[in-house]
Design a protein around this motif. Structure first.
Motif, mmCIF file in Angstrom:
data_model
loop_
_atom_site.group_PDB
_atom_site.id
_atom_site.type_symbol
_atom_site.label_atom_id
_atom_site.label_comp_id
_atom_site.label_asym_id
_atom_site.label_seq_id
_atom_site.Cartn_x
_atom_site.Cartn_y
_atom_site.Cartn_z
ATOM 1 N N ASP A 44 0.800 -1.223 0.000
ATOM 2 C CA ASP A 44 0.000 0.000 0.000
ATOM 3 C C ASP A 44 0.837 1.280 0.000
ATOM 4 O O ASP A 44 0.290 2.375 -0.118
ATOM 5 N N GLU A 75 -10.745 2.087 2.700
ATOM 6 C CA GLU A 75 -11.025 1.849 1.292
ATOM 7 C C GLU A 75 -12.534 1.722 1.091
ATOM 8 O O GLU A 75 -13.256 1.331 2.001
ATOM 9 N N LEU A 123 -8.690 3.590 -2.328
ATOM 10 C CA LEU A 123 -8.214 4.231 -1.110
ATOM 11 C C LEU A 123 -8.900 5.586 -0.935
ATOM 12 O O LEU A 123 -8.862 6.429 -1.829
#
Length: 153
Positions: free
Chosen positions: A11, A54, A59
């Motif tokens: 991420d 999310e 996101l």
């Protein structure tokens, strides 16, 4: 709001991009990039300090929390431009308070640039109090805290 989840190593790039986009409007106001735009999100994730929200795999928001000897530091709250105004920032601050209690902390604290007046007003509305102002690393920072009881206040 979808519950925040701990960020994973994969991420890091999306987290960095979200933060840079969320803070971009502040560059002209404070005259330079806010500190979160240059943070090391690989390290934040590796330290277990990064949380993400999310929606449908996209996101929407991020939160950086750091344990300190004096309380849980809310180091960064960032909401994607398209998700702003929907209460995600408030929800992340409430999550930080719950997380502080879970960790046995009696206080959450944060700092923001003195020119980020919209953020200062939000923090005051949510029960934070100003504890001081200081110049650090060329930033004019306002420090704020919120004392927590064990029940949720």
């Amino acid at each position: 709001m979808t519950n925040p989840r701990p960020a994973r190593p994969e991420d890091a790039a999306a987290l960095r991009d979200l933060v840079r986009a969320a803070y971009a409007p502040w560059v002209a106001i404070i005259g330079r990039e806010p500190a979160p735009m240059a943070d090391d999100y690989v390290a934040r994730i590796g330290s277990g300090q990064a949380w993400l929200v999310e929606e449908d795999g996209v996101l929407q928001a991020a939160l950086i929390l750091e344990d300190t000897p004096t309380g849980l530091l809310i180091d960064n709250v960032a909401v994607a431009q398209g998700a702003q105004g929907k209460g995600l920032g408030r929800a992340l601050l409430a999550f930080a308070e719950a997380e502080a209690r879970r960790r046995g902390q009696g206080r959450v604290w944060l700092y923001t640039h003195e020119k980020m007046e919209r953020n200062l007003a939000l923090y005051l509305r949510l029960g934070f109090i100003e504890t001081g102002r200081e110049e650090q690393a060329g930033f004019l920072r306002v420090f704020m805290e919120k004392r927590l009881d064990r029940r949720g206040g």
